[in-house]
Design a protein around this motif. Structure first.
Motif, short mmCIF file in Angstrom:
data_model
loop_
_atom_site.label_atom_id
_atom_site.label_comp_id
_atom_site.label_asym_id
_atom_site.label_seq_id
_atom_site.Cartn_x
_atom_site.Cartn_y
_atom_site.Cartn_z
N LYS A 53 109.07 7.93 31.14
CA LYS A 53 109.59 9.30 31.12
C LYS A 53 109.92 9.78 29.71
CE LYS A 53 111.65 8.67 35.67
NZ LYS A 53 112.92 8.39 36.35
N THR A 54 110.19 8.84 28.81
CA THR A 54 110.59 9.19 27.43
C THR A 54 109.73 8.49 26.39
OG1 THR A 54 112.21 7.39 27.43
CG2 THR A 54 113.00 9.58 28.10
N ILE A 55 108.51 8.12 26.76
CA ILE A 55 107.69 7.27 25.91
C ILE A 55 107.39 7.88 24.54
CG2 ILE A 55 105.50 8.01 26.95
CD1 ILE A 55 106.44 4.47 25.71
N GLU A 56 107.21 9.18 24.46
CA GLU A 56 106.94 9.79 23.15
C GLU A 56 108.13 9.58 22.20
OE1 GLU A 56 106.33 11.50 26.01
OE2 GLU A 56 104.14 11.63 25.98
N LYS A 57 109.33 9.81 22.70
CA LYS A 57 110.54 9.59 21.90
C LYS A 57 110.72 8.10 21.58
CE LYS A 57 113.21 13.52 23.57
NZ LYS A 57 114.37 13.96 24.35
N ASP A 58 110.40 7.26 22.55
CA ASP A 58 110.54 5.81 22.35
C ASP A 58 109.63 5.31 21.23
OD1 ASP A 58 112.30 5.92 24.51
OD2 ASP A 58 110.82 5.17 25.94
N THR A 59 108.37 5.77 21.25
CA THR A 59 107.45 5.34 20.19
C THR A 59 107.83 5.95 18.85
OG1 THR A 59 105.86 7.05 20.82
CG2 THR A 59 105.51 4.86 21.74
N GLU A 60 108.37 7.14 18.87
CA GLU A 60 108.81 7.77 17.61
C GLU A 60 109.97 6.99 16.99
OE1 GLU A 60 108.81 9.78 14.33
OE2 GLU A 60 107.25 10.06 15.86
N ARG A 61 110.85 6.44 17.83
CA ARG A 61 111.95 5.61 17.32
C ARG A 61 111.40 4.39 16.57
NH1 ARG A 61 114.37 5.88 22.32
NH2 ARG A 61 113.86 3.70 22.65
N VAL A 62 110.36 3.78 17.14
CA VAL A 62 109.75 2.62 16.47
C VAL A 62 109.16 3.05 15.13
CG1 VAL A 62 107.96 0.85 16.60
CG2 VAL A 62 109.30 1.41 18.64
N LEU A 63 108.42 4.15 15.14
CA LEU A 63 107.79 4.62 13.91
C LEU A 63 108.82 5.01 12.84
CD1 LEU A 63 104.87 6.72 15.44
CD2 LEU A 63 104.68 4.59 14.12
N SER A 64 109.93 5.59 13.26
CA SER A 64 110.95 6.01 12.28
C SER A 64 111.65 4.81 11.63
CB SER A 64 111.97 6.95 12.91
OG SER A 64 112.79 6.26 13.81
N GLY A 65 111.58 3.64 12.26
CA GLY A 65 112.19 2.44 11.70
C GLY A 65 111.18 1.53 11.01
N SER A 66 109.99 2.08 10.73
CA SER A 66 108.95 1.24 10.15
C SER A 66 108.30 1.89 8.94
CB SER A 66 107.89 0.92 11.22
OG SER A 66 107.27 2.09 11.67
N THR A 67 107.53 1.08 8.22
CA THR A 67 106.83 1.53 7.02
C THR A 67 105.60 0.64 6.81
OG1 THR A 67 107.11 2.11 4.69
CG2 THR A 67 108.14 0.06 5.41
N GLY A 68 104.76 1.03 5.90
CA GLY A 68 103.64 0.18 5.47
C GLY A 68 102.68 -0.21 6.57
N THR A 69 102.24 -1.47 6.50
CA THR A 69 101.25 -2.01 7.42
C THR A 69 101.68 -1.89 8.87
OG1 THR A 69 100.58 -3.58 5.72
CG2 THR A 69 99.89 -4.07 7.97
N PHE A 70 102.91 -2.26 9.15
CA PHE A 70 103.39 -2.20 10.53
C PHE A 70 103.34 -0.78 11.07
CE2 PHE A 70 107.11 -1.83 13.48
CZ PHE A 70 106.47 -2.38 14.58
#
Length: 154
Positions: A53-70
């Protein structure tokens, strides 16, 4: 007498300053380790806590805490990931069991994070437990610790 007082104060000052500097450095190192651990724990939690139900926000949280290759790799797989989670109507509730810094310097760190999650879907309403251990490389970017590389430990 005045010269003796000045010399005594100088000696006392010399004896006080290095221990104080060591305490300040130790506190700063502890603050860095705490910030690294907090950021890595959040990455692990974000990776394992998803809801269709919130997958777009969930994946955005991962992206906002990452950089570079990951970040690049995760972003490249996000569309497929969102489609699968949505199609299966899956949800996952996670908790971080433990985390530890294995190595770090001023701008990079390596952290092991253990996460436990229960994944549910209409086909598995009672849930399936998932326990994962991640090796996360963290990079300090503009004063913020972000995940730069990621792996699963078998």
């Amino acid at each position: 007498m005045t010269v003796l007082a000045v010399v005594a104060l100088g000696l006392l000052g010399g004896g006080i300053y290095p221990p104080a500097a060591e305490r300040i450095a130790a506190a700063s190192a502890a603050d860095d380790r705490d910030a690294i651990l907090q950021a890595a724990r959040q990455v692990g939690l974000n990776l394992m806590s998803m809801d269709h139900k919130t997958i777009e926000k969930d994946t955005e949280r991962v992206l906002s805490g990452s950089t570079g290759t990951f970040k690049d790799q995760y972003a490249a797989q996000t569309k497929t990931f969102i489609e699968e989670i949505t199609k299966n109507q899956a949800s996952s509730q996670a908790q971080v069991l433990s985390a530890g810094v294995t190595d770090y310097d001023d701008d990079s760190a390596e952290v092991i994070v253990a996460v436990s999650a229960v994944v549910t879907s209409p086909s598995v309403p009672n849930g399936t437990p998932r326990n994962m251990r991640f090796l996360i490389e963290m990079s300090k970017i503009d004063g913020k610790w972000l995940a730069s590389k990621f792996g699963v430990i078998q």
